[in-house]
Design an enzyme around this catalytic site. Structure first.
Site, mmCIF file in Angstrom:
data_model
loop_
_atom_site.group_PDB
_atom_site.id
_atom_site.type_symbol
_atom_site.label_atom_id
_atom_site.label_comp_id
_atom_site.label_asym_id
_atom_site.label_seq_id
_atom_site.Cartn_x
_atom_site.Cartn_y
_atom_site.Cartn_z
ATOM 1 N N ARG A 53 2.961 10.057 -2.258
ATOM 2 C CA ARG A 53 3.376 9.089 -3.268
ATOM 3 C C ARG A 53 3.577 9.848 -4.578
ATOM 4 N NH1 ARG A 53 1.254 3.747 -1.712
ATOM 5 N NH2 ARG A 53 0.126 3.923 0.236
ATOM 6 N N CYS A 66 -3.659 3.945 0.632
ATOM 7 C CA CYS A 66 -3.584 4.205 2.066
ATOM 8 C C CYS A 66 -2.846 5.509 2.342
ATOM 9 C CB CYS A 66 -2.859 3.054 2.776
ATOM 10 S SG CYS A 66 -3.766 1.501 2.762
ATOM 11 N N ARG A 107 -8.305 -4.882 1.634
ATOM 12 C CA ARG A 107 -7.676 -4.481 0.380
ATOM 13 C C ARG A 107 -6.505 -5.381 0.022
ATOM 14 N NH1 ARG A 107 -5.704 1.324 0.405
ATOM 15 N NH2 ARG A 107 -4.893 0.502 -1.547
ATOM 16 N N LYS A 167 -0.310 -9.375 -4.066
ATOM 17 C CA LYS A 167 -1.131 -8.252 -4.531
ATOM 18 C C LYS A 167 -0.305 -7.253 -5.337
ATOM 19 C CE LYS A 167 -2.076 -4.738 -1.774
ATOM 20 N NZ LYS A 167 -1.923 -3.364 -2.324
ATOM 21 N N ASN A 168 0.863 -6.890 -4.829
ATOM 22 C CA ASN A 168 1.655 -5.858 -5.485
ATOM 23 C C ASN A 168 2.161 -6.318 -6.857
ATOM 24 O OD1 ASN A 168 1.309 -4.067 -3.378
ATOM 25 N ND2 ASN A 168 3.153 -4.710 -2.309
ATOM 26 N N ASP A 196 6.351 -2.446 4.056
ATOM 27 C CA ASP A 196 5.023 -3.029 4.264
ATOM 28 C C ASP A 196 4.991 -4.024 5.422
ATOM 29 O OD1 ASP A 196 3.810 -1.555 2.329
ATOM 30 O OD2 ASP A 196 3.536 -3.176 0.892
#
Length: 430
Positions: free
Chosen positions: A122, A117, A397, A22-23, A305
């Site tokens: 961030r 999230c 997600r 995903k990233n 993560d």
């Protein structure tokens, strides 16, 4: 509201195939709009963050063709707007990649500030520092970042802190800047290398991705390409932890074992057997889980993560453990939920101190964010009795077909949308 219902206590066993990262895919999708030719990206994960970014790209006028669930072709020649104020973009962190991509393509971009999230602040100050160094003027107003430049020119940029997002974003902006750009104190994550590789396949000239110094020679234009996303190291690590927590054995396929070394070495330290193959890893739980100390660090250190999932495993360890979080300051919100299941975890500042317990008990819990949700699922799979995990929208997600993949390795789990469905499941498997 959908929730996961789990009957735990069964060792997981079998094979599972990991999807695209995903990233990485979020950065690849942003990069795809930078040429006026077709860019086809394969092995995309079919998860909500990816689909929302694709919708946003289509919303600014790009031509988007979905070949199948995991393949998309994007043509940026039809982009009509440099403004990305798509409401869904405020919900995902990677919306800011469109800032670098549009700035590089059109010398102007206006993008909603990122969400995602709630695991800590961030800040995008390093992103903006890089854009300014390339010659852009930046205005932030009413939740929007406006960046414009008469022309982008190469520069020497030194990040004050290591930032994955800033590394990718400034790289996107710099590939078409005039002259040479040198970015120092870069993040080294595999998905940064993946984005650089795809840009190079489009005609960019990027060297050093994966090290702390990236050198970019600007090019006047980019062309189309066909590119496949790397496997998701975090999805792989989640299944590795599920094997360890349940006392099972899982072959995790379609991975790059080198990307998993920090996770593998920690599981071995905790008593598991980890066998690496060319594109797979086998994880077999030991007779018991040993306590360990973990500190999250930028790649190649232990990934933030994977911190919640590993904490769930360590809650079952013999002896004491500690987990120190050095990336995000608010990533232990799930600890109260684990403690509801019988874990003994105390959080002090940026560290969790874990007293291992013999077993967890099923309970009703709520996922506060994506990776914490996966950790609660792991805990539920290991626990005695039934566990209900609420707020699974977060989990969706980042994990594609999570329930189906877990069922494939023997998990007793299902999705329920009502109390009635939950009770039916419990009666069926109870």
């Amino acid at each position: 509201m959908d929730r996961y219902v789990i009957k735990g206590g069964k060792p997981l066993s079998g094979e599972v195939e990991v999807g695209g990262a995903k990233n990485a895919a979020l950065g690849l999708l942003a990069a795809a709009i930078m040429t006026d030719e077709d860019v086809t990206i394969e092995n995309l994960p079919d998860v909500s963050d990816i689909n929302q970014l694709i919708d946003a790209i289509e919303n600014i006028g790009a031509t988007v063709t979905r070949t199948d669930r995991h393949t998309v072709t994007i043509n940026g020649s039809t982009i009509k707007s440099h403004v990305v104020d798509y409401e869904q973009m405020r919900k995902i962190r990677a919306s800011y990649y469109l800032l670098g991509a549009l700035l590089g393509k059109m010398s102007k971009a206006e993008v909603a500030l990122p969400g995602g999230c709630a695991i800590g602040s961030r800040p995008i100050d390093q992103h903006l520092k890089g854009f300014r160094a390339l010659g852009a003027d930046i205005i932030t107003d009413h939740g929007m970042v406006n960046a414009q430049a008469e022309r982008l020119t190469g520069s020497h940029i030194f990040f004050d802190v290591v930032s994955v997002g800033a590394t990718i974003n400034v790289m996107l902006a710099a590939v078409k800047a005039e002259g040479r750009t040198v970015i120092e104190n870069c993040a080294k994550e595999p998905h940064i290398v993946d984005v650089a590789n795809m840009l190079n396949s489009m005609g960019a000239n990027i060297r050093g991705a994966g090290t702390d110094k990236i050198r970019i020679q600007g090019v006047p234009s980019l062309h189309g390409t066909v590119y496949s996303t790397i496997p998701d190291q975090i999805e792989a690590g989640t299944f590795m932890c599920a094997a360890a927590a349940t006392g099972g054995e899982i072959l995790v396929k379609n991975v790059i074992p080198r990307h998993l070394e920090s996770i593998s070495s920690k599981l071995i330290e905790m008593g598991c057997t980890v066998i690496e193959y060319d594109d797979a890893v086998r994880v077999k739980a030991g007779d018991f889980i040993r306590g360990a100390k973990i500190k999250t660090l930028p790649y190649p250190g232990f990934p933030t993560d994977m911190q919640p999932q590993m904490t769930a495993v360590l809650s079952l360890a013999h002896g004491n453990s500690s987990v120190t979080e050095s990336i995000f300051e608010n990533r232990f919100k799930y600890v109260d939920e684990l403690n509801r299941m019988g874990a003994i975890i105390k959080v002090e500042s940026n560290a969790a101190f874990i007293t291992g317990v013999g077993g967890l008990q099923g309970a009703e819990v709520s996922a506060p964010d994506l990776r914490a949700g996966a950790a609660l699922v792991i805990a539920g799979l290991a626990a005695n009795g039934f566990t209900t995990v609420n707020d699974i929208v977060y989990i969706k997600r980042g994990y594609e077909r999570f329930v189906e993949k877990l069922k494939g390795v023997g998990a007793i789990i299902d999705t329920a949308s009502s109390e009635e469905e939950e009770q039916k499941f419990k009666l069926k498997v109870g």
